[in-house]
Motif scaffolding. Structure first.
Motif, PDB file in Angstrom:
ATOM      1  N   SER A  73       0.761  -1.236  -0.024  1.00 18.41           N
ATOM      2  CA  SER A  73       0.071   0.073   0.227  1.00 18.41           C
ATOM      3  C   SER A  73       0.855   1.378  -0.118  1.00 18.41           C
ATOM      4  O   SER A  73       0.604   2.238  -0.650  1.00 18.41           O
ATOM      5  CB  SER A  73      -0.919   0.016   1.336  1.00 18.41           C
ATOM      6  N   LEU A 109      -5.062  -0.594  -5.087  1.00 17.89           N
ATOM      7  CA  LEU A 109      -5.125  -0.135  -3.709  1.00 17.89           C
ATOM      8  C   LEU A 109      -6.723  -0.397  -3.218  1.00 17.89           C
ATOM      9  O   LEU A 109      -6.701  -0.954  -2.013  1.00 17.89           O
ATOM     10  CB  LEU A 109      -5.013   1.472  -3.590  1.00 17.89           C
ATOM     11  N   ALA A 132      -4.093   2.028   2.624  1.00 17.93           N
ATOM     12  CA  ALA A 132      -4.807   2.433   1.245  1.00 17.93           C
ATOM     13  C   ALA A 132      -5.890   3.175   1.339  1.00 17.93           C
ATOM     14  O   ALA A 132      -5.902   4.280   0.465  1.00 17.93           O
ATOM     15  CB  ALA A 132      -5.097   0.853   0.421  1.00 17.93           C
ATOM     16  N   LEU A 189       1.141   4.318  -3.102  1.00 17.99           N
ATOM     17  CA  LEU A 189       0.540   5.589  -2.815  1.00 17.99           C
ATOM     18  C   LEU A 189       1.749   6.284  -3.111  1.00 17.99           C
ATOM     19  O   LEU A 189       1.459   7.514  -3.775  1.00 17.99           O
ATOM     20  CB  LEU A 189       0.273   5.750  -1.295  1.00 17.99           C
TER      21      LEU A 189
END
Length: 208
Positions: free
Chosen positions: A53, A76, A84, A57
């Motif tokens: 995650s 995600l 997430a 990101l």
């Protein structure tokens, strides 16, 4: 014929390279590749790793390729952990309109996961965030949607936020919202759009 064989060989080499790198460390490295195709492959395959995650990101924020962005967001959502979801919520504050809209659409897909964050988002100091949150509620099949919208039109001082809530209440509102809608007509009695949207909401609720 020679050209076709050459093309087939190139595809086979690429597929083999992808298989060789199909492990967490390799995919993280590939996620920052100069090749958008490789980044896309990596983003898709990383959906299988819960620990991915934060890496996804980090890449999402700087990713310029729209197709890669969409795959990252899909991964995600597939992972769906707190990192997430919180990261996608933070994207609502981005200056990038496409990223904001993509985050809104993504969060609509996970009603049960996003629900615990809704009340806090509806109290965010940024009215745009509150509006984006109401847009998420549009697709949120949650028993508290009408209650949340009622609280917005009772307490929020921003006319645009209230107007957005009224628009949605005209679609999902129930009789319990009637009193709050009448009160907002009094609170914004000099605002034509509020009067218009409130009247539509009251009429549609009355027709149920």
């Amino acid at each position: 014929m020679p050209i076709k064989k050459k093309e087939r060989k190139v595809v086979e080499i690429k597929e083999e390279r992808r298989k060789i790198q199909r492990n967490f460390e390799g995919l993280i490295t590939q996620l920052s590749s100069e090749s958008s195709t490789e980044r896309r492959w990596a983003a898709r395959d990383l959906a299988e790793y819960k620990e991915a995650s934060s890496y996804l990101l980090e890449q999402l924020i700087k990713e310029k390729d729209i197709a890669v962005r969409e795959i990252i967001i899909s991964s995600l959502i597939a992972i769906g952990d707190e990192i997430a979801i919180s990261g996608l919520i933070n994207c609502l504050k981005s200056d990038d309109a496409h990223l904001r809209n993509s985050a809104v659409e993504a969060l609509k897909q996970v009603p049960e996961t996003i629900a615990p964050y809704i009340e806090k988002l509806l109290q965010d100091k940024d009215p745009d965030i509150r509006i984006f949150t109401i847009n998420i509620l549009e697709s949120l099949r949650h028993p508290k949607v009408v209650k949340w919208l009622i609280e917005v039109i009772e307490k929020d001082e921003n006319i645009n936020v209230c107007a957005t809530a009224l628009d949605l209440l005209s679609e999902v509102g129930t009789e319990e919202a009637t009193s709050a809608i009448k009160k907002i007509k009094e609170r914004f009695q000099n605002e034509p759009y509020i009067q218009f949207a409130a009247d539509i909401a009251l009429r549609r609720i009355g027709e149920q």
